[in-house]
Design a protein around this motif. Sequence first.
Motif, mmCIF file in Angstrom:
data_model
loop_
_atom_site.group_PDB
_atom_site.id
_atom_site.type_symbol
_atom_site.label_atom_id
_atom_site.label_comp_id
_atom_site.label_asym_id
_atom_site.label_seq_id
_atom_site.Cartn_x
_atom_site.Cartn_y
_atom_site.Cartn_z
ATOM 1 N N THR A 665 0.665 -1.341 -0.003
ATOM 2 C CA THR A 665 0.102 0.037 0.168
ATOM 3 C C THR A 665 0.805 1.467 0.098
ATOM 4 N N SER A 683 -2.285 7.208 -6.686
ATOM 5 C CA SER A 683 -1.758 7.451 -5.388
ATOM 6 C C SER A 683 -2.523 8.803 -5.181
ATOM 7 N N ALA A 718 -1.481 4.267 -1.484
ATOM 8 C CA ALA A 718 -2.471 3.465 -2.194
ATOM 9 C C ALA A 718 -4.000 4.037 -1.897
#
Lengths: 719, 719
Positions: A665, A683, A718
């Motif tokens: 992540t 992102s 993430a």
Amino acid sequence: MKFKFLSTVGLSLLALFGQAQQASWIWYPGDYEVWLSTKMQNRRTERGSFFPPFWKLDAHYVTVEFSKEYDLKAAETIEVFTEGQYNIKINGKLSYPYSNKITLQPGKQKINIKVYNQAHVPTVLVKGKTINTDNTWKVTFEDKEWIDETGKASDASATLYLPAASWNFHEPHEKPSQFKLATRPEYAVSKDKTAGGELVDFGRETFGFVKIHGLKGSGDLDVYYGESKEEALDKEYCETLDKVRVGLPQKRDSVLELSKAFRYVNVQPGNGVSYDSISMLYEYLPLPNRGTFKSSDALLNKIYDVSVYTMELNTREFFIDGIKRDRWIWSGDAQQSYLMNYYLQFDAPSVTRTLYALRGKDPVTSHINTIMDYTFYWFIGIYDYYLYTGDKQFIENIYPRMQSLMDYCLGRRNKDGLMEGLTGDWVFVDWADGLSKKGALSVEQVLFARSLEAMSICAEIVKDNRAGEYKKVADDLKAKLFRYYWNQQKGAFVHSRIEGNQSDNVTRYANMFGVFFDYLNDEQKKTVKSNVLLNDKVAKITTPYMRFYELEALCALGDQKYVLDQMRSYWGGMLELGATSFWEEYNPDKKGTEHLAMYGRPYGKSLCHAWGASPIYLFGKYYLGVKPTGPAYSTYLVEPELGGLQWMEGNVPTPNGLIKMYVSTKEIKISGDEGSGTLRFKSRKKPASAQGTITSVGNNVYELTIQSGKQYAIKYTAL
Amino acid sequence: MKFKFLSTVGLSLLALFGQAQQASWIWYPGDYEVWLSTKMQNRRTERGSFFPPFWKLDAHYVTVEFSKEYDLKAAETIEVFTEGQYNIKINGKLSYPYSNKITLQPGKQKINIKVYNQAHVPTVLVKGKTINTDNTWKVTFEDKEWIDETGKASDASATLYLPAASWNFHEPHEKPSQFKLATRPEYAVSKDKTAGGELVDFGRETFGFVKIHGLKGSGDLDVYYGESKEEALDKEYCETLDKVRVGLPQKRDSVLELSKAFRYVNVQPGNGVSYDSISMLYEYLPLPNRGTFKSSDALLNKIYDVSVYTMELNTREFFIDGIKRDRWIWSGDAQQSYLMNYYLQFDAPSVTRTLYALRGKDPVTSHINTIMDYTFYWFIGIYDYYLYTGDKQFIENIYPRMQSLMDYCLGRRNKDGLMEGLTGDWVFVDWADGLSKKGALSVEQVLFARSLEAMSICAEIVKDNRAGEYKKVADDLKAKLFRYYWNQQKGAFVHSRIEGNQSDNVTRYANMFGVFFDYLNDEQKKTVKSNVLLNDKVAKITTPYMRFYELEALCALGDQKYVLDQMRSYWGGMLELGATSFWEEYNPDKKGTEHLAMYGRPYGKSLCHAWGASPIYLFGKYYLGVKPTGPAYSTYLVEPELGGLQWMEGNVPTPNGLIKMYVSTKEIKISGDEGSGTLRFKSRKKPASAQGTITSVGNNVYELTIQSGKQYAIKYTAL
């Protein structure tokens, strides 16, 4: 491992550079595959009876001629080995050798070798210093070189040559006709006495030759095989068995003649027969798995590992459907194996062998395996092969056979230009209770359109001027797809068109393909997702076969998280029921031994079917997210999606290297050995990378160019 | 002899009457012929080197399924023998026999037997009381019978079945793959020492295995073969030879592995090798000669006898061209063998075997033997076959292969609709110095038109609605023949049409065929006769091959007397030069050993070529004058012509009998075993017959109807 690349994929690349190569046994392209596939497929048995395929099986050209012209700097002695009777001409003159060694003088030397073999494929191996048989030699089945009454030879200018084909046979003793898969001993994990004998458990689904240690006596010994305990114990209905006639005064370790699929073996020695123990020789194709996948989810990791094992068992002389049955090469199954292969073994020869074997030879007398959709998967498989490997020579070799098969299809269209089942056509689609085959099915038209696009692309590769023609037919068909099958109110393709009218029912098939073939626009994809893919009222799919494409469609729509839940539930469901390989069919609503039945037979179902291993493909293409965008990964795209995982890592093979990735992540690490890639990711906050330049595309989407040979490490957040 | 009729021709007739028949090994029609022809043709050698044909050699279907449904009145046990791996289904269920004996219960029993064999043709023999494999069984290479997931079998309604084919193999040990021609010992007539060995003379051209009595020692023994003494003595240039590696400590009678053609054998034992004597095993196809001919002319009788011997030598597994070389099946040569066969052996299987072998299998990749005219002779041969034998089943079996070959031809026509050589086509016509192949040759159009007519007739037989289409193309082409090639001033067809213009030269070919195909009207036949056939300025024919048709044309024009003189001169010329069989080529202007050379090689010419035996055909068809006018001699015409002979007599075979004749200048005796014939003859005074009614047709022509089974004796006065 590197040498294996060279001997499988790289040989043809080396040939391009004209280096003195290792000698190979050579043959007419496609012939070895046709011969070997008949041999393999005809090994299938049903309760001891020989059980060959019900479609036409072709034969190799029994007499072929190999040739090459050399310009020798120095005299050279060559050794000639053949499988078959042969003659050899040097500069057009028959040579009368009584030994297989011939010395050639410096200068231009044209060598023609004609080989005849009825039982096996005619092949030749020539070994010398600079003269070695390989893919730079030419081969023909009809040299058309006659001589007139004065002795003058015709110019043979109409002769159709192909570059000779080869595989892995390099030494005189490595005769292609003698090829066998490798074996290694493996042992049972437990055994139990049973009425009349013993039940031996090898711990998981496996394939190989049963070995009976210390067999002795006079009489019968029966072996009943089972993928399940129930099957092995059911002497009347188990699908496969062996009856051994024993006549051994002394103890002898005996290996049964035919390899079989089993987890359990029920051994029943008759009166007068005894033995010490049972083991096996596991039989396999030695092929490394270059792709890998691991994640933060133990269940998914197990699903991946069992998928890999399932693929390994079904990757043999060819990609086969299932190891208990049918042990045949089916195009629809194989198409999925090719795709999984690109993310696991990446073995080009396994794909081309299978494509050649499926197609057989002209004349075309039915669809591939007699199934309409299986013809289409064959075309689509060739297009995918070119995209992943860039192997232009294969396209050139097989193109004439693509043309004649496409002509067959074009000649069978109904008056609306659609493909509708004619007498003798099996319109298969999927194993699905009550699935209607009436009319012209939408899924067939989708696959047909894709096949025509594949033809058009291949036509361009070989510079056939029919390329535009195929494209036009494809475009017309795609327009008809919408005109005839799209139902605006249902927001989906209907199942069929019968006598000019849309069928009322909607099925998943055409809609799934429409998504990831990008035939549907964004709006249509949305309605298909909600009205079909996520709609339980639309008949569910109960085979891993079509779930492969259903889940692919959902991944293509960005539903990787949902798909992981489906995987845990569906593939996990099989694991919970004790599966050690993935099944041909799985309906969670069934109970107990109902899971083992199919085709009206209690153990008819295959418990180890290649098409059950789709997680390999989905993880590679839609989670690690790697796909080629130019032939042979000259360019590629990487769009990683965790789908709720904490992290994942893996290697995706490319023709001559790997793309290595780690994704969490917070971090993405990536490198590629060849080609030029684009990493595209989302992102929440602006990402950073020490290597390379990250560009923002908008909407939280970022891109980074991956240059070969460099390591990239990206810090990101993430979504 | 009667039984032989039944086993060759009559079996299918018996089948029509449904009688319990002798069991036969059966196979897929044409496959045995394709397999056997490859085996035979690949036995050719040139100075010890393997020398296969340069055209595509096909293979049999490796897996086929045989089936038949019986309605048994009582239980019956059958024995099953196969060449190949097999399974057997009874009423759709796989039977798991561990013995080849199966007992079937009364009632409907459907038997399906699938057989697989790569090296040999898959065949089966079933022997029972009422259940026996024969031509009433069906066979397919693609049964297209799949089962769905509930276990229900498809109806296989699209499966293409053919009636199974067979030959002469009836017992389990008579395996088709083991077939060999018969042999019998024959002996030399003289021997002479020669440098390094001895020259053995067998007295006449012959074919078989050299046998070396009392062979012993260690080393080489070379055998040089010669159709002539010069060839056998010429170790450097003789066409065929054998090098035997001897390793025999004790004397052993040894037969060489391959049979050869020779009259002389030059045996050269090396140091350390010795033997007692040389004999041979004559190799032959046991086939009675049903036709006969004898006359008042001793030379013509000798010519006939030598022709018969030449035919016998070249009638083997198939009709071949020549026994020294090529030992292959060539369509143009074979067409003449079929015709001669109808007046000598009348063996239908020899004809169909050869037609199947020549055609091979789809796809068509070149003309038959790569030769344009040879494709046309193949069509014409099929039409003749039907006329002489009435074998409709063969036409049905081979019709699809006629269609695909005709489609190949139709697709290769030039813009004027004519057949002109394209790259890769061998436009052969004949061996003739300086014969131009430029443009679209007239003879090719004549043969093409005849082929289209043959297609049209066969299309009607099988009820294909393209019959009218083929007829129209034939008619159009015949019109073009005259429009483009007929030269009114020359009174003949010119040789070629090059870029829209008639060639200046005239050759005999198109004109000859035009006569006996009846494409020319009476006036045109007259001018062709004087301006071409009897005109020495038109290039002479120097092969018996084209002399066959040249003399046929003259006979058709009523010039039997002239033709006999030609026979005495041309065939007699060969006899004078010592021929014991008739040659591939004979140019009376050549001298000495020039007669032996061809193809730029000193002994390249074959001295025993089937096409040299035309007198058999001419005597039967144009002297005894017998020709069928309805299929299988249902009706026929007899027009005897003595051509200057005092008398002649002979038998002309019909499918199941003979037409026996004696003709002198005063008397005609005739009888026929079947069909209804018309005897037509010329008499100066009114003829008389005790049997039947003679009617006058005018112009000294009389007719008598010949009813089967009756003897007729006519007193008349020859013109």
